[in-house]
Design a protein around this motif. Structure first.
Motif, PDB file in Angstrom:
ATOM      1  N   HIS A   1       0.799  -1.222   0.000  1.00 18.45           N
ATOM      2  CA  HIS A   1       0.000   0.000   0.000  1.00 18.45           C
ATOM      3  C   HIS A   1       0.836   1.279   0.000  1.00 18.45           C
ATOM      4  O   HIS A   1       0.334   2.347  -0.353  1.00 18.45           O
ATOM      5  CB  HIS A   1      -0.913   0.027   1.241  1.00 18.45           C
ATOM      6  CG  HIS A   1      -0.220   0.424   2.511  1.00 18.45           C
ATOM      7  ND1 HIS A   1       0.609  -0.422   3.206  1.00 18.45           N
ATOM      8  CD2 HIS A   1      -0.221   1.597   3.209  1.00 18.45           C
ATOM      9  CE1 HIS A   1       1.066   0.198   4.280  1.00 18.45           C
ATOM     10  NE2 HIS A   1       0.589   1.423   4.310  1.00 18.45           N
ATOM     11  N   ALA A   2       2.101   1.174   0.427  1.00 18.60           N
ATOM     12  CA  ALA A   2       2.860   2.381   0.767  1.00 18.60           C
ATOM     13  C   ALA A   2       2.952   3.418  -0.364  1.00 18.60           C
ATOM     14  O   ALA A   2       2.626   4.587  -0.154  1.00 18.60           O
ATOM     15  CB  ALA A   2       4.250   1.993   1.263  1.00 18.60           C
TER      16      ALA A   2
ATOM     17  N   TYR B   1       3.711  11.633   0.851  1.00 20.40           N
ATOM     18  CA  TYR B   1       5.044  11.594   1.416  1.00 20.40           C
ATOM     19  C   TYR B   1       6.093  11.403   0.328  1.00 20.40           C
ATOM     20  O   TYR B   1       7.177  12.004   0.379  1.00 20.40           O
ATOM     21  CB  TYR B   1       5.154  10.477   2.444  1.00 20.40           C
ATOM     22  CG  TYR B   1       6.507  10.453   3.140  1.00 20.40           C
ATOM     23  CD1 TYR B   1       6.860  11.460   4.025  1.00 20.40           C
ATOM     24  CD2 TYR B   1       7.411   9.430   2.901  1.00 20.40           C
ATOM     25  CE1 TYR B   1       8.089  11.458   4.658  1.00 20.40           C
ATOM     26  CE2 TYR B   1       8.643   9.415   3.530  1.00 20.40           C
ATOM     27  CZ  TYR B   1       8.980  10.428   4.408  1.00 20.40           C
ATOM     28  OH  TYR B   1      10.208  10.412   5.033  1.00 20.40           O
ATOM     29  N   VAL B   2       5.783  10.576  -0.664  1.00 19.23           N
ATOM     30  CA  VAL B   2       6.702  10.389  -1.782  1.00 19.23           C
ATOM     31  C   VAL B   2       6.954  11.721  -2.482  1.00 19.23           C
ATOM     32  O   VAL B   2       8.099  12.075  -2.802  1.00 19.23           O
ATOM     33  CB  VAL B   2       6.149   9.341  -2.762  1.00 19.23           C
ATOM     34  CG1 VAL B   2       7.019   9.243  -3.999  1.00 19.23           C
ATOM     35  CG2 VAL B   2       6.026   7.971  -2.086  1.00 19.23           C
ATOM     36  N   GLU B   3       5.905  12.473  -2.712  1.00 21.26           N
ATOM     37  CA  GLU B   3       6.063  13.786  -3.355  1.00 21.26           C
ATOM     38  C   GLU B   3       6.877  14.733  -2.483  1.00 21.26           C
ATOM     39  O   GLU B   3       7.689  15.519  -2.992  1.00 21.26           O
ATOM     40  CB  GLU B   3       4.679  14.375  -3.631  1.00 21.26           C
ATOM     41  CG  GLU B   3       3.912  13.598  -4.709  1.00 21.26           C
ATOM     42  CD  GLU B   3       2.463  14.036  -4.827  1.00 21.26           C
ATOM     43  OE1 GLU B   3       2.022  14.888  -4.015  1.00 21.26           O
ATOM     44  OE2 GLU B   3       1.761  13.519  -5.719  1.00 21.26           O
ATOM     45  N   PHE B   4       6.690  14.657  -1.179  1.00 20.94           N
ATOM     46  CA  PHE B   4       7.480  15.472  -0.259  1.00 20.94           C
ATOM     47  C   PHE B   4       8.958  15.133  -0.381  1.00 20.94           C
ATOM     48  O   PHE B   4       9.824  16.024  -0.396  1.00 20.94           O
ATOM     49  CB  PHE B   4       6.986  15.243   1.170  1.00 20.94           C
ATOM     50  CG  PHE B   4       7.929  15.707   2.242  1.00 20.94           C
ATOM     51  CD1 PHE B   4       8.094  17.057   2.513  1.00 20.94           C
ATOM     52  CD2 PHE B   4       8.655  14.786   3.000  1.00 20.94           C
ATOM     53  CE1 PHE B   4       8.969  17.484   3.509  1.00 20.94           C
ATOM     54  CE2 PHE B   4       9.527  15.200   3.983  1.00 20.94           C
ATOM     55  CZ  PHE B   4       9.689  16.555   4.241  1.00 20.94           C
TER      56      PHE B   4
ATOM     57  N   TRP C   1       8.578 -10.635  -2.384  1.00 23.84           N
ATOM     58  CA  TRP C   1       9.005  -9.247  -2.308  1.00 23.84           C
ATOM     59  C   TRP C   1       8.378  -8.587  -1.087  1.00 23.84           C
ATOM     60  O   TRP C   1       7.452  -9.105  -0.470  1.00 23.84           O
ATOM     61  CB  TRP C   1       8.588  -8.496  -3.578  1.00 23.84           C
ATOM     62  CG  TRP C   1       9.210  -9.017  -4.826  1.00 23.84           C
ATOM     63  CD1 TRP C   1      10.185  -9.969  -4.926  1.00 23.84           C
ATOM     64  CD2 TRP C   1       8.885  -8.624  -6.157  1.00 23.84           C
ATOM     65  NE1 TRP C   1      10.492 -10.190  -6.239  1.00 23.84           N
ATOM     66  CE2 TRP C   1       9.707  -9.384  -7.024  1.00 23.84           C
ATOM     67  CE3 TRP C   1       7.980  -7.715  -6.705  1.00 23.84           C
ATOM     68  CZ2 TRP C   1       9.660  -9.239  -8.405  1.00 23.84           C
ATOM     69  CZ3 TRP C   1       7.935  -7.568  -8.081  1.00 23.84           C
ATOM     70  CH2 TRP C   1       8.754  -8.323  -8.919  1.00 23.84           C
ATOM     71  N   SER C   2       8.853  -7.391  -0.779  1.00 26.00           N
ATOM     72  CA  SER C   2       8.304  -6.666   0.366  1.00 26.00           C
ATOM     73  C   SER C   2       6.866  -6.239   0.134  1.00 26.00           C
ATOM     74  O   SER C   2       6.120  -6.021   1.088  1.00 26.00           O
ATOM     75  CB  SER C   2       9.156  -5.430   0.667  1.00 26.00           C
ATOM     76  OG  SER C   2       9.165  -4.543  -0.447  1.00 26.00           O
ATOM     77  N   ASN C   3       6.461  -6.120  -1.147  1.00 23.92           N
ATOM     78  CA  ASN C   3       5.065  -5.741  -1.418  1.00 23.92           C
ATOM     79  C   ASN C   3       4.173  -6.962  -1.652  1.00 23.92           C
ATOM     80  O   ASN C   3       3.047  -6.824  -2.116  1.00 23.92           O
ATOM     81  CB  ASN C   3       4.961  -4.757  -2.586  1.00 23.92           C
ATOM     82  CG  ASN C   3       5.556  -5.300  -3.874  1.00 23.92           C
ATOM     83  OD1 ASN C   3       5.916  -6.475  -3.954  1.00 23.92           O
ATOM     84  ND2 ASN C   3       5.671  -4.442  -4.873  1.00 23.92           N
ATOM     85  N   ASP C   4       4.682  -8.157  -1.309  1.00 24.88           N
ATOM     86  CA  ASP C   4       3.846  -9.350  -1.258  1.00 24.88           C
ATOM     87  C   ASP C   4       3.286  -9.504   0.159  1.00 24.88           C
ATOM     88  O   ASP C   4       3.531  -8.656   1.024  1.00 24.88           O
ATOM     89  CB  ASP C   4       4.645 -10.586  -1.662  1.00 24.88           C
ATOM     90  CG  ASP C   4       4.959 -10.612  -3.164  1.00 24.88           C
ATOM     91  OD1 ASP C   4       4.195  -9.993  -3.931  1.00 24.88           O
ATOM     92  OD2 ASP C   4       5.969 -11.226  -3.550  1.00 24.88           O
ATOM     93  N   GLU C   5       2.587 -10.597   0.416  1.00 26.23           N
ATOM     94  CA  GLU C   5       1.840 -10.707   1.668  1.00 26.23           C
ATOM     95  C   GLU C   5       2.249 -11.906   2.524  1.00 26.23           C
ATOM     96  O   GLU C   5       1.497 -12.345   3.395  1.00 26.23           O
ATOM     97  CB  GLU C   5       0.334 -10.743   1.358  1.00 26.23           C
ATOM     98  CG  GLU C   5      -0.146  -9.415   0.789  1.00 26.23           C
ATOM     99  CD  GLU C   5      -1.521  -9.449   0.145  1.00 26.23           C
ATOM    100  OE1 GLU C   5      -2.125  -8.366  -0.001  1.00 26.23           O
ATOM    101  OE2 GLU C   5      -1.984 -10.555  -0.222  1.00 26.23           O
ATOM    102  N   LEU C   6       3.472 -12.406   2.293  1.00 24.52           N
ATOM    103  CA  LEU C   6       3.980 -13.510   3.112  1.00 24.52           C
ATOM    104  C   LEU C   6       3.930 -13.163   4.591  1.00 24.52           C
ATOM    105  O   LEU C   6       3.487 -13.968   5.423  1.00 24.52           O
ATOM    106  CB  LEU C   6       5.423 -13.834   2.717  1.00 24.52           C
ATOM    107  CG  LEU C   6       6.193 -14.730   3.702  1.00 24.52           C
ATOM    108  CD1 LEU C   6       5.675 -16.159   3.640  1.00 24.52           C
ATOM    109  CD2 LEU C   6       7.685 -14.679   3.454  1.00 24.52           C
ATOM    110  N   GLN C   7       4.387 -11.949   4.933  1.00 23.20           N
ATOM    111  CA  GLN C   7       4.473 -11.584   6.339  1.00 23.20           C
ATOM    112  C   GLN C   7       3.080 -11.500   6.987  1.00 23.20           C
ATOM    113  O   GLN C   7       2.915 -11.823   8.176  1.00 23.20           O
ATOM    114  CB  GLN C   7       5.260 -10.292   6.532  1.00 23.20           C
ATOM    115  CG  GLN C   7       4.986  -9.124   5.684  1.00 23.20           C
ATOM    116  CD  GLN C   7       5.517  -9.149   4.269  1.00 23.20           C
ATOM    117  OE1 GLN C   7       5.962 -10.176   3.748  1.00 23.20           O
ATOM    118  NE2 GLN C   7       5.450  -8.005   3.627  1.00 23.20           N
ATOM    119  N   ILE C   8       2.074 -11.119   6.208  1.00 23.64           N
ATOM    120  CA  ILE C   8       0.713 -11.067   6.748  1.00 23.64           C
ATOM    121  C   ILE C   8       0.170 -12.481   6.938  1.00 23.64           C
ATOM    122  O   ILE C   8      -0.481 -12.788   7.942  1.00 23.64           O
ATOM    123  CB  ILE C   8      -0.202 -10.239   5.829  1.00 23.64           C
ATOM    124  CG1 ILE C   8       0.362  -8.823   5.670  1.00 23.64           C
ATOM    125  CG2 ILE C   8      -1.622 -10.184   6.373  1.00 23.64           C
ATOM    126  CD1 ILE C   8      -0.387  -7.957   4.683  1.00 23.64           C
TER     127      ILE C   8
END
Length: 429
Positions: A212-213, A220-223, A399-406
């Motif tokens: 989601h980030a 925040y990315v634009e900042f 990857w970090s944007n996958d959902e293994l950790q969840i």
């Protein structure tokens, strides 16, 4: 409440690469009751950090796992977690949030306890018989308490594994946080306390969700672009890795998105900081070698320790815990952690990052609150019964944007609530 009531909450099908969670898990009061005794009462729970009570007599009163407790450093110098209830008739013996004291006195009948929990004063004690024993009426403590590198954990499960074994693979990532200073880490004065109208497990998911980030936190990315951070550097931030660490713990590891005043320079610091940060990096290399120094200084981590502790070592180090009060409401508390020997300038940079992104009024947290409260409202549509947590199941190295950790969280959660027995409800909070 039997096992069968909870068996259909998870669909875990590795063969077809499918993982789904029944949305009843976020709304059903009976599930919350099972969580209280099956999850929170049977796990190690973060209670605080010993730097919060540095001197004999120091104390902090707070709620942990739904119970009022007192973190106290006794006159003997030992750290204890006392249960904040008078052993006479039950009221709170400590009503201040922090301070330094030799005694805790019940305001109801003036029973007085030492800062080590011993019952030392009873008005008109002669009214009691010879069978009365002060030692039996000392302030109670959690069945288990252990410290790991300053982090204080308690458990209401006498049979819980030793803390080091419970932490499993999370220890290595907690060490990367603690090794940022030769003289130790400390909680920075001040506490963030806020609430969210959402189920507590939604915040677990969100805290270890890299998907989601870049979407939810686009502001925040634009900042960062405005501060001079290169766009390719930001884009690479989303290509890290998610790892399962055992016992429900997990971590997202990435290159740092924003600047942290820990031996790694980014444009937002300005050129004047380059030499200082290079020297810090050299010192880390001398202590730990190049590979570990790189991990400490140039990787960031969202570390989740089951069931409800998040340590965000990203723009700054945030320790965050959260507890449910109802299925759709939680209380959240957060603290900043920093090296004891940090310079005043770097401490200022750290706290600015802490507030800018992770604070309740920063770039990220209001976005997350809005999204998670929206999820909870969406669950009112009971016709849509399942949430999908299948992303990345086909990858050998998610990857970090996958959902293994969840998925790691949900598997441990499901195992524990299936073990919750009806009689346990009598000992729940």
């Amino acid at each position: 409440m039997g096992h069968n009531a909870f068996e259909n909450l998870i669909v875990d099908n590795p063969a077809d690469r499918l993982f789904r969670v029944n949305r009843r898990a976020f709304t059903d009061p009976s599930i919350l009751e099972a969580e209280r005794v099956g999850v929170f009462d049977r796990s190690w729970i973060y209670a605080g950090h010993e730097s919060e009570i540095p001197e004999p007599g120091d104390f902090r009163a707070r709620d942990v796992a739904g119970r009022p407790v007192i973190l106290a450093r006794g006159s003997d110098g030992e750290v204890r977690v006392l249960l904040n209830t008078c052993t006479h008739r039950g009221t709170l013996v400590c009503r201040e949030s922090s301070g330094n004291t030799k005694t805790f006195q019940c305001p109801y009948h003036a029973w007085t306890f030492s800062n080590q929990g011993d019952l030392i004063g009873i008005p008109r004690e002669e009214a009691y018989s010879g069978a009365f024993d002060r030692r039996e009426l000392a302030l109670a403590t959690a069945p288990r308490m252990e410290l790991y590198r300053g982090f204080i954990f308690i458990s209401f499960n006498p049979q819980v594994d030793d803390l080091v074994d419970y932490l499993a693979g999370a220890r290595a990532y907690l060490d990367l946080v603690c090794d940022q200073s030769e003289v130790g880490m400390e909680i920075v004065s001040g506490t963030q306390s806020y609430c969210m109208r959402a189920n507590w497990k939604l915040l677990v998911e969100n805290s270890i969700d890299g998907y989601h980030a870049p979407i939810t936190h686009q502001r925040y990315v634009e900042f960062l672009y405005e501060t001079g951070v290169d766009k390719s550097y930001i884009q690479n931030r989303w290509t890290g890795q998610g790892l399962a660490l055992g016992n429900g713990h997990s971590v997202i590891v990435n290159e740092p998105m924003g600047g942290r005043p820990i031996a790694h320079w980014t444009p937002m610091f300005g050129k004047a900081k380059k030499a200082e940060l290079a020297a810090m990096r050299q010192k880390l290399t001398e202590r730990f070698g190049e590979e570990r120094a790189y991990k400490i200084a140039q990787t960031s981590r969202n570390l989740f320790i089951f069931p409800n502790l998040i340590i965000n070592d990203i723009m700054a180090i945030t320790i965050r815990t959260f507890f449910p009060t109802t299925p759709d409401y939680m209380d959240i508390t957060a603290w900043a952690l920093a090296p004891v020997d940090e310079s005043e300038e770097n401490r200022h940079l750290r706290l600015d990052n802490f507030l800018t992104f992770l604070g309740p009024g920063g770039f990220a947290t209001p976005d997350d609150v809005d999204m998670l409260e929206g999820c909870q409202k969406g669950f009112a549509n009971r016709e849509v019964g399942w949430s999908d947590i299948s992303r990345g199941m086909h990858r050998d190295e998610p990857w970090s944007n996958d959902e293994l950790q969840i998925r790691t969280f949900w598997r441990q959660w499901h195992e524990l609530i299936l073990q919750a027995q009806p009689a346990d409800a009598l000992t729940g909070f």
